[in-house]
Design an enzyme around this catalytic site. Sequence first.
Site, PDB file in Angstrom:
ATOM      1  N   SER A  42       9.105   4.923   6.060  1.00 25.84           N
ATOM      2  CA  SER A  42      10.635   5.154   5.985  1.00 25.84           C
ATOM      3  C   SER A  42      11.350   5.857   5.422  1.00 25.84           C
ATOM      4  O   SER A  42      10.792   5.785   4.017  1.00 25.84           O
ATOM      5  CB  SER A  42      10.978   3.420   6.280  1.00 25.84           C
ATOM      6  OG  SER A  42      12.228   3.465   6.269  1.00 25.84           O
ATOM      7  N   TYR A  89      11.302  -4.707   1.230  1.00 25.10           N
ATOM      8  CA  TYR A  89      10.760  -4.228   2.339  1.00 25.10           C
ATOM      9  C   TYR A  89      10.162  -2.827   1.932  1.00 25.10           C
ATOM     10  O   TYR A  89       9.300  -2.458   2.262  1.00 25.10           O
ATOM     11  CB  TYR A  89      11.746  -4.277   3.479  1.00 25.10           C
ATOM     12  CG  TYR A  89      11.308  -3.344   4.534  1.00 25.10           C
ATOM     13  CD1 TYR A  89      10.193  -3.399   5.546  1.00 25.10           C
ATOM     14  CD2 TYR A  89      12.033  -1.942   4.550  1.00 25.10           C
ATOM     15  CE1 TYR A  89      10.003  -2.373   6.203  1.00 25.10           C
ATOM     16  CE2 TYR A  89      11.736  -1.151   5.550  1.00 25.10           C
ATOM     17  CZ  TYR A  89      10.646  -1.162   6.206  1.00 25.10           C
ATOM     18  OH  TYR A  89      10.353  -0.140   7.339  1.00 25.10           O
ATOM     19  N   LYS A 127       6.676  -0.531   1.656  1.00 26.57           N
ATOM     20  CA  LYS A 127       6.319   0.848   2.249  1.00 26.57           C
ATOM     21  C   LYS A 127       5.697   1.713   1.252  1.00 26.57           C
ATOM     22  O   LYS A 127       4.816   2.479   1.657  1.00 26.57           O
ATOM     23  CB  LYS A 127       7.615   1.489   2.869  1.00 26.57           C
ATOM     24  CG  LYS A 127       7.897   0.926   4.321  1.00 26.57           C
ATOM     25  CD  LYS A 127       7.339   1.059   5.450  1.00 26.57           C
ATOM     26  CE  LYS A 127       6.929   0.024   6.384  1.00 26.57           C
ATOM     27  NZ  LYS A 127       5.956   0.388   7.394  1.00 26.57           N
TER      28      LYS A 127
HETATM   29  P1  NAD Z   1       8.495  -4.111  15.516  1.00 24.04           P
HETATM   30  O1  NAD Z   1       8.838  -5.102  14.758  1.00 24.04           O
HETATM   31  O2  NAD Z   1       8.907  -3.870  17.127  1.00 24.04           O
HETATM   32  O3  NAD Z   1       7.002  -3.617  15.635  1.00 24.04           O
HETATM   33  C1  NAD Z   1       5.934  -3.878  14.529  1.00 24.04           C
HETATM   34  C2  NAD Z   1       4.946  -4.681  15.285  1.00 24.04           C
HETATM   35  O4  NAD Z   1       3.825  -5.101  14.199  1.00 24.04           O
HETATM   36  C3  NAD Z   1       5.350  -5.859  15.984  1.00 24.04           C
HETATM   37  O5  NAD Z   1       4.833  -5.884  17.475  1.00 24.04           O
HETATM   38  C4  NAD Z   1       4.564  -7.217  15.354  1.00 24.04           C
HETATM   39  O6  NAD Z   1       4.426  -8.143  16.061  1.00 24.04           O
HETATM   40  C5  NAD Z   1       3.469  -6.476  14.579  1.00 24.04           C
HETATM   41  N1  NAD Z   1       3.022  -7.123  13.440  1.00 24.04           N
HETATM   42  C6  NAD Z   1       3.696  -7.237  12.406  1.00 24.04           C
HETATM   43  N2  NAD Z   1       2.950  -7.774  11.427  1.00 24.04           N
HETATM   44  C7  NAD Z   1       1.537  -7.862  11.738  1.00 24.04           C
HETATM   45  C8  NAD Z   1       0.323  -8.347  11.483  1.00 24.04           C
HETATM   46  N3  NAD Z   1       0.382  -9.075  10.232  1.00 24.04           N
HETATM   47  N4  NAD Z   1      -0.454  -8.324  12.240  1.00 24.04           N
HETATM   48  C9  NAD Z   1      -0.517  -7.647  13.515  1.00 24.04           C
HETATM   49  N5  NAD Z   1       0.590  -7.595  13.990  1.00 24.04           N
HETATM   50  C10 NAD Z   1       1.691  -7.197  13.173  1.00 24.04           C
HETATM   51  O7  NAD Z   1       9.003  -2.773  14.612  1.00 24.04           O
HETATM   52  P2  NAD Z   1       9.261  -1.302  14.700  1.00 24.04           P
HETATM   53  O8  NAD Z   1      10.793  -1.052  14.847  1.00 24.04           O
HETATM   54  O9  NAD Z   1       8.332  -0.808  16.031  1.00 24.04           O
HETATM   55  O10 NAD Z   1       8.540  -0.665  13.491  1.00 24.04           O
HETATM   56  C11 NAD Z   1       7.267  -0.040  13.709  1.00 24.04           C
HETATM   57  C12 NAD Z   1       6.929   0.432  11.965  1.00 24.04           C
HETATM   58  O11 NAD Z   1       7.857   1.499  11.849  1.00 24.04           O
HETATM   59  C13 NAD Z   1       7.058  -0.586  10.923  1.00 24.04           C
HETATM   60  O12 NAD Z   1       6.026  -0.076  10.245  1.00 24.04           O
HETATM   61  C14 NAD Z   1       8.518  -0.252  10.329  1.00 24.04           C
HETATM   62  O13 NAD Z   1       8.402  -0.549   9.164  1.00 24.04           O
HETATM   63  C15 NAD Z   1       8.492   1.288  10.523  1.00 24.04           C
HETATM   64  N6  NAD Z   1       9.773   1.634  10.652  1.00 24.04           N
HETATM   65  C16 NAD Z   1      10.698   1.231  11.547  1.00 24.04           C
HETATM   66  C17 NAD Z   1      12.113   1.584  11.670  1.00 24.04           C
HETATM   67  C18 NAD Z   1      13.013   1.222  12.433  1.00 24.04           C
HETATM   68  O14 NAD Z   1      14.425   1.176  12.103  1.00 24.04           O
HETATM   69  N7  NAD Z   1      12.755   0.377  13.580  1.00 24.04           N
HETATM   70  C19 NAD Z   1      12.528   2.594  10.537  1.00 24.04           C
HETATM   71  C20 NAD Z   1      11.554   3.116   9.713  1.00 24.04           C
HETATM   72  C21 NAD Z   1      10.242   2.670   9.852  1.00 24.04           C
HETATM   73  C1  WQD Z   2      23.381   2.075   9.895  1.00 21.26           C
HETATM   74  C2  WQD Z   2      24.641   2.305   9.556  1.00 21.26           C
HETATM   75  C3  WQD Z   2      25.550   0.540   8.308  1.00 21.26           C
HETATM   76  C4  WQD Z   2      25.187  -2.784  11.339  1.00 21.26           C
HETATM   77  C5  WQD Z   2      18.100   0.511   8.268  1.00 21.26           C
HETATM   78  C6  WQD Z   2      16.818   0.011   7.038  1.00 21.26           C
HETATM   79  C7  WQD Z   2      16.213   1.212   6.817  1.00 21.26           C
HETATM   80  C8  WQD Z   2      15.391   1.685   8.139  1.00 21.26           C
HETATM   81  C9  WQD Z   2      16.234   1.753   9.294  1.00 21.26           C
HETATM   82  C10 WQD Z   2      13.314   0.590   8.553  1.00 21.26           C
HETATM   83  C11 WQD Z   2      24.946   1.899   8.133  1.00 21.26           C
HETATM   84  C12 WQD Z   2      26.070   0.582   9.469  1.00 21.26           C
HETATM   85  C13 WQD Z   2      25.002  -1.459  10.790  1.00 21.26           C
HETATM   86  C14 WQD Z   2      26.288  -3.311  11.564  1.00 21.26           C
HETATM   87  C15 WQD Z   2      27.427  -1.345  10.583  1.00 21.26           C
HETATM   88  N1  WQD Z   2      14.384   0.611   8.514  1.00 21.26           N
HETATM   89  N2  WQD Z   2      26.140  -0.869  10.371  1.00 21.26           N
HETATM   90  N3  WQD Z   2      27.494  -2.452  11.364  1.00 21.26           N
HETATM   91  O1  WQD Z   2      20.950   0.747   6.961  1.00 21.26           O
HETATM   92  O2  WQD Z   2      20.437   2.993   7.786  1.00 21.26           O
HETATM   93  O3  WQD Z   2      18.514   1.328   7.724  1.00 21.26           O
HETATM   94  O4  WQD Z   2      16.986   0.886   9.381  1.00 21.26           O
HETATM   95  O5  WQD Z   2      12.426   1.131   7.702  1.00 21.26           O
HETATM   96  O6  WQD Z   2      14.936   0.589   5.768  1.00 21.26           O
HETATM   97  O7  WQD Z   2      17.499  -0.102   5.805  1.00 21.26           O
HETATM   98  O8  WQD Z   2      20.358   1.390   9.495  1.00 21.26           O
HETATM   99  O9  WQD Z   2      21.214   0.398  11.606  1.00 21.26           O
HETATM  100  O10 WQD Z   2      21.099  -0.962   9.563  1.00 21.26           O
HETATM  101  O11 WQD Z   2      22.920   0.949   9.602  1.00 21.26           O
HETATM  102  O12 WQD Z   2      28.488  -0.813  10.389  1.00 21.26           O
HETATM  103  O13 WQD Z   2      26.250  -4.453  12.343  1.00 21.26           O
HETATM  104  O14 WQD Z   2      25.318   1.486  10.440  1.00 21.26           O
HETATM  105  O15 WQD Z   2      26.437   0.117   7.384  1.00 21.26           O
HETATM  106  O16 WQD Z   2      26.188   2.636   7.758  1.00 21.26           O
HETATM  107  P1  WQD Z   2      20.143   1.557   7.901  1.00 21.26           P
HETATM  108  P2  WQD Z   2      21.257   0.367   9.985  1.00 21.26           P
END
Ligand code: NAD
Ligand code: WQD
Length: 349
Positions: free
Chosen positions: A134, A158, A162
């Site tokens: 991330s 978190y 990562k």
């Molecule tokens: P999500 O929660 O929809 O998907 C994660 C999946 O992992 C879920 O289906 C959950 O049931 C499964 N899971 C969690 N812990 C587990 C375990 N111990 N054993 C088996 N399954 C397990 O989330 P997502 O948004 O699809 O994110 C996927 C990956 O991408 C994550 O690693 C997250 O950290 C990373 N990521 C997400 C974002 C975002 O904003 N969505 C941003 C950057 C990175």
């Molecule tokens: C985006 C913008 C908020 C909600 C997060 C995690 C990051 C990654 C992606 C997993 C910001 C603003 C948000 C709301 C708002 N996840 N906002 N009102 O914070 O960039 O990243 O998700 O790895 O680790 O921190 O994403 O969608 O929460 O926010 O004004 O109700 O929207 O302040 O500027 P962020 P976000």
Amino acid sequence: MTIISNKINAMKILVTGGAGYIGSHSCIELAASNHQVVILDNLCNASPFSVARAEKLAETRFRLLQVDLRDAQAVHQVFERERFDAVVHFAALKAVGESVEQPLDYFDNNVGGSIHLLQAMRAHGCKRLVFSSSATVYGNPDSVPVNEDAPLRVTNPYGRTKLMMEDMIRDTCAADPEFSAILLRYFNPVGAHPSGEIGEDPRGIPNNLMPYICQVAVGRRECLSVFGGDWPTVDGTGVRDYIHVVDLARAHAHAINTLEHAHHAATTLNLGTGQGVSVLQLVRAFEQASGRKVPYEIVARRAGDVAEVYADPQRARDVIGWQATRGVDAMCADAWRWQSQNPDGYISA
Ligand code: NAD
Ligand code: WQD
């Protein structure tokens, strides 16, 4: 449902977290590249309906193994029973606020689960990995756009999980020259499959901007709180690099296809569009795409937020031949199609 499977499969891939938001979209893209997909997910943050719908869209079967990565023995058994050519590792807990309140659960699940996965891979000779990292690992960057050499400075548990997982993978590659891994640092994934059949289905109050906007537009919530109107940005609201989940999913197929032919000792790649978009710009684009009003009020800044983060995505282009192709309008139109067809998420499936 008729399942058609007459494709020649290039690789057999274990997709951890494949029932989740990004995982379900990625399974479809991996299948489109002719790979055979097996999903490992404990469904702690996903619905089995997402898998059924993804199978229908991909016109193939994704076997779902309901296994928890925290169960080392169960993970070993998965690799004992069948041979995988590669793993795409999405499974993790991902809520920043929750990680501050329950840090040990995050270390246990994300770091502990990844240790079990890497041990099982090593024990069974599976040496190719694509990992979900991330942009959170960059914290508050010194400058934008952010490239992969920017300093890593995580600001919450978190993010620390990562970074620890990235480090574990780097060390695994260093210890075994045959182990090959690509670490993908996602910026802000949004949107949904253009069919509107699968999408993001957060439990409880959404933490992230796009799902919150969707729930306001569909009438589940009254008003969006915009966290801060006095950031040093184009309009005073936070700027991020939103990336369409289908573009992100395609990048996983590119990464897997790259690993099939070339060795990578823990190569990190940013996945973003390279374009910064403010909160209010996203709200306006969403209103345009949905035809719905999104009432909002500007409130205090959220703790831990930063003004502006967007990617330099050049390295992904050079290494895996990938770039984002969908803009903010498509992100909003597809997010709205998913939300309006499934106002209560997969519950109504
Ligand atoms: P999500 O929660 O929809 O998907 C994660 C999946 O992992 C879920 O289906 C959950 O049931 C499964 N899971 C969690 N812990 C587990 C375990 N111990 N054993 C088996 N399954 C397990 O989330 P997502 O948004 O699809 O994110 C996927 C990956 O991408 C994550 O690693 C997250 O950290 C990373 N990521 C997400 C974002 C975002 O904003 N969505 C941003 C950057 C990175
Ligand atoms: C985006 C913008 C908020 C909600 C997060 C995690 C990051 C990654 C992606 C997993 C910001 C603003 C948000 C709301 C708002 N996840 N906002 N009102 O914070 O960039 O990243 O998700 O790895 O680790 O921190 O994403 O969608 O929460 O926010 O004004 O109700 O929207 O302040 O500027 P962020 P976000």
